[in-house]
Design a protein around this motif. Structure first.
Motif, PDB file in Angstrom:
ATOM      1  N   LEU A 197      -3.752  -8.191  -8.611  1.00  0.00           N
ATOM      2  CA  LEU A 197      -3.140  -7.123  -7.816  1.00  0.00           C
ATOM      3  C   LEU A 197      -3.048  -7.524  -6.343  1.00  0.00           C
ATOM      4  CD1 LEU A 197      -4.852  -3.970  -9.379  1.00  0.00           C
ATOM      5  CD2 LEU A 197      -2.462  -4.687  -9.624  1.00  0.00           C
ATOM      6  N   GLY A 198      -4.087  -8.189  -5.850  1.00  0.00           N
ATOM      7  CA  GLY A 198      -4.039  -8.663  -4.471  1.00  0.00           C
ATOM      8  C   GLY A 198      -2.914  -9.664  -4.258  1.00  0.00           C
ATOM      9  N   SER A 199      -2.728 -10.565  -5.216  1.00  0.00           N
ATOM     10  CA  SER A 199      -1.644 -11.542  -5.120  1.00  0.00           C
ATOM     11  C   SER A 199      -0.288 -10.853  -5.056  1.00  0.00           C
ATOM     12  CB  SER A 199      -1.694 -12.489  -6.325  1.00  0.00           C
ATOM     13  OG  SER A 199      -0.594 -13.363  -6.333  1.00  0.00           O
ATOM     14  N   ALA A 200      -0.086  -9.864  -5.929  1.00  0.00           N
ATOM     15  CA  ALA A 200       1.184  -9.123  -5.932  1.00  0.00           C
ATOM     16  C   ALA A 200       1.384  -8.387  -4.622  1.00  0.00           C
ATOM     17  CB  ALA A 200       1.207  -8.146  -7.101  1.00  0.00           C
ATOM     18  N   GLY A 201       0.317  -7.777  -4.105  1.00  0.00           N
ATOM     19  CA  GLY A 201       0.429  -7.038  -2.851  1.00  0.00           C
ATOM     20  C   GLY A 201       0.773  -7.926  -1.674  1.00  0.00           C
ATOM     21  N   PHE A 202       0.101  -9.071  -1.564  1.00  0.00           N
ATOM     22  CA  PHE A 202       0.387  -9.981  -0.452  1.00  0.00           C
ATOM     23  C   PHE A 202       1.778 -10.612  -0.584  1.00  0.00           C
ATOM     24  CE2 PHE A 202      -4.296 -10.034   0.107  1.00  0.00           C
ATOM     25  CZ  PHE A 202      -4.329  -9.748   1.460  1.00  0.00           C
ATOM     26  N   ALA A 203       2.216 -10.865  -1.828  1.00  0.00           N
ATOM     27  CA  ALA A 203       3.559 -11.416  -2.029  1.00  0.00           C
ATOM     28  C   ALA A 203       4.621 -10.415  -1.593  1.00  0.00           C
ATOM     29  CB  ALA A 203       3.750 -11.803  -3.495  1.00  0.00           C
ATOM     30  N   LEU A 204       4.431  -9.150  -1.955  1.00  0.00           N
ATOM     31  CA  LEU A 204       5.398  -8.125  -1.544  1.00  0.00           C
ATOM     32  C   LEU A 204       5.405  -7.945  -0.022  1.00  0.00           C
ATOM     33  CD1 LEU A 204       4.787  -5.423  -4.319  1.00  0.00           C
ATOM     34  CD2 LEU A 204       6.815  -6.890  -4.037  1.00  0.00           C
ATOM     35  N   ALA A 205       4.230  -7.986   0.586  1.00  0.00           N
ATOM     36  CA  ALA A 205       4.154  -7.843   2.041  1.00  0.00           C
ATOM     37  C   ALA A 205       4.847  -9.007   2.733  1.00  0.00           C
ATOM     38  CB  ALA A 205       2.691  -7.752   2.471  1.00  0.00           C
ATOM     39  N   GLN A 206       4.654 -10.228   2.193  1.00  0.00           N
ATOM     40  CA  GLN A 206       5.298 -11.395   2.794  1.00  0.00           C
ATOM     41  C   GLN A 206       6.815 -11.322   2.645  1.00  0.00           C
ATOM     42  OE1 GLN A 206       3.725 -15.147   1.439  1.00  0.00           O
ATOM     43  NE2 GLN A 206       5.503 -16.295   2.152  1.00  0.00           N
ATOM     44  N   ARG A 207       7.269 -10.902   1.481  1.00  0.00           N
ATOM     45  CA  ARG A 207       8.722 -10.778   1.265  1.00  0.00           C
ATOM     46  C   ARG A 207       9.313  -9.716   2.203  1.00  0.00           C
ATOM     47  NH1 ARG A 207      10.985 -10.101  -4.745  1.00  0.00           N
ATOM     48  NH2 ARG A 207      10.150 -12.236  -4.770  1.00  0.00           N
ATOM     49  N   SER A 208       8.616  -8.597   2.347  1.00  0.00           N
ATOM     50  CA  SER A 208       9.087  -7.534   3.229  1.00  0.00           C
ATOM     51  C   SER A 208       9.163  -8.015   4.668  1.00  0.00           C
ATOM     52  CB  SER A 208       8.166  -6.332   3.113  1.00  0.00           C
ATOM     53  OG  SER A 208       8.519  -5.335   4.033  1.00  0.00           O
ATOM     54  N   ARG A 209       8.156  -8.786   5.096  1.00  0.00           N
ATOM     55  CA  ARG A 209       8.137  -9.272   6.472  1.00  0.00           C
ATOM     56  C   ARG A 209       9.274 -10.255   6.727  1.00  0.00           C
ATOM     57  NH1 ARG A 209       3.384 -11.008   6.346  1.00  0.00           N
ATOM     58  NH2 ARG A 209       3.834 -13.209   5.992  1.00  0.00           N
ATOM     59  N   ARG A 210       9.549 -11.120   5.770  1.00  0.00           N
ATOM     60  CA  ARG A 210      10.587 -12.140   5.942  1.00  0.00           C
ATOM     61  C   ARG A 210      11.999 -11.552   5.858  1.00  0.00           C
ATOM     62  NH1 ARG A 210       9.588 -17.399   2.444  1.00  0.00           N
ATOM     63  NH2 ARG A 210      11.304 -18.057   3.787  1.00  0.00           N
ATOM     64  N   SER A 211      12.138 -10.400   5.199  1.00  0.00           N
ATOM     65  CA  SER A 211      13.456  -9.776   5.067  1.00  0.00           C
ATOM     66  C   SER A 211      13.842  -8.960   6.284  1.00  0.00           C
ATOM     67  CB  SER A 211      13.478  -8.897   3.812  1.00  0.00           C
ATOM     68  OG  SER A 211      12.571  -7.810   3.936  1.00  0.00           O
ATOM     69  N   ARG A 212      12.932  -8.756   7.212  1.00  0.00           N
ATOM     70  CA  ARG A 212      13.246  -7.962   8.397  1.00  0.00           C
ATOM     71  C   ARG A 212      14.136  -8.741   9.357  1.00  0.00           C
ATOM     72  NH1 ARG A 212       7.184  -5.548   9.686  1.00  0.00           N
ATOM     73  NH2 ARG A 212       6.989  -4.312   7.774  1.00  0.00           N
TER      74      ARG A 212
END
Length: 233
Positions: free
Chosen positions: A218-233
């Motif tokens: 779950l931590g891996s999924a959460g950090f992956a989503l956060a990284q994707r969100s940050r890079r898409s800004r």
């Protein structure tokens, strides 16, 4: 009385702020936090099958009321953890370096892997001393909670959490620090919802590994989503 004009671009405070902002951006670009959590989750889940089908060695048995009390060595599981975790750290280092190279950056993950392997060696030595040189616990009652907590902290799953603290420090990553502390809490308490109490030696570790591995996943999924969100800004 004369004075020299200081260009805006030469303002020391602005230069310092720009330097800090650049360092922060580099640290963010270097992070691949989801990768070690995913790899370590796979290792944790894999251990369940090894405990189930691996060999259990009993030795130094002593007679007690109603049976005997023995020391136990999970031979296959010990070999598995050592092999899987060393390979996991190698995979993590390679993955970090490839991502950093693709982004034109360096990588600072090697100390994390070194500490992780060093903890494996240290805790294995502690286990050898505890198993071969310390007497069996008093069968009249369970050991103190502090003893059990220390044993769990120096187990293979505990070494994963302690190494993650090093990665959080290397990456200056507060979110990962909080995650690692939460993971260690799950390991030390342990959070297993009371499962596996009477499941026998081959299954008793399964609930804990499901929970700890699930936390990592779950931590891996959460950090992956956060990284994707940050890079898409």
């Amino acid at each position: 009385m004369t004075s020299d004009a200081v260009p805006a671009g030469g303002d020391p405070r602005r230069l310092l702020a720009d330097s800090r902002d650049l360092a922060r951006r580099v640290r963010l670009a270097q992070r691949v936090t989801w990768l070690p959590l995913l790899v370590l989750a796979v290792v944790s889940f894999g251990a369940i099958l090894v405990y189930r089908f691996g060999r259990v060695v009993e030795f130094d048995c002593q007679p007690v009321a109603g049976g005997q009390l023995c020391k136990v060595w999970y031979q296959a599981a010990t070999i598995y953890w050592w092999t899987a975790l060393v390979l996991a750290y190698v995979v993590i280092v390679i993955g970090y370096r490839r991502v950093a190279s693709a982004r034109g950056l360096g990588s600072r993950v090697a100390p994390y892997a070194i500490v992780g392997i060093a903890l494996l060696a240290l805790f294995t030595a502690v286990w050898q001393v505890r198993t071969h040189y310390l007497p069996l616990p008093d069968p009249a009652g369970p050991p103190p909670w502090s003893v059990l907590a220390l044993a769990r902290l120096t187990d293979f799953t505990g070494s994963i959490g302690l190494a993650l603290l090093v990665l959080a420090w290397l990456e200056r990553h507060p979110a990962l620090l909080l995650f690692a502390l939460g993971y260690l809490t799950v390991v030390v308490v342990p959070v297993n919802f009371g499962w596996g109490v009477h499941w026998g030696p081959h299954w008793q570790f399964a609930p804990m590994l499901v929970v700890s591995g699930g936390v990592l996943l779950l931590g891996s999924a959460g950090f992956a989503l956060a990284q994707r969100s940050r890079r898409s800004r």
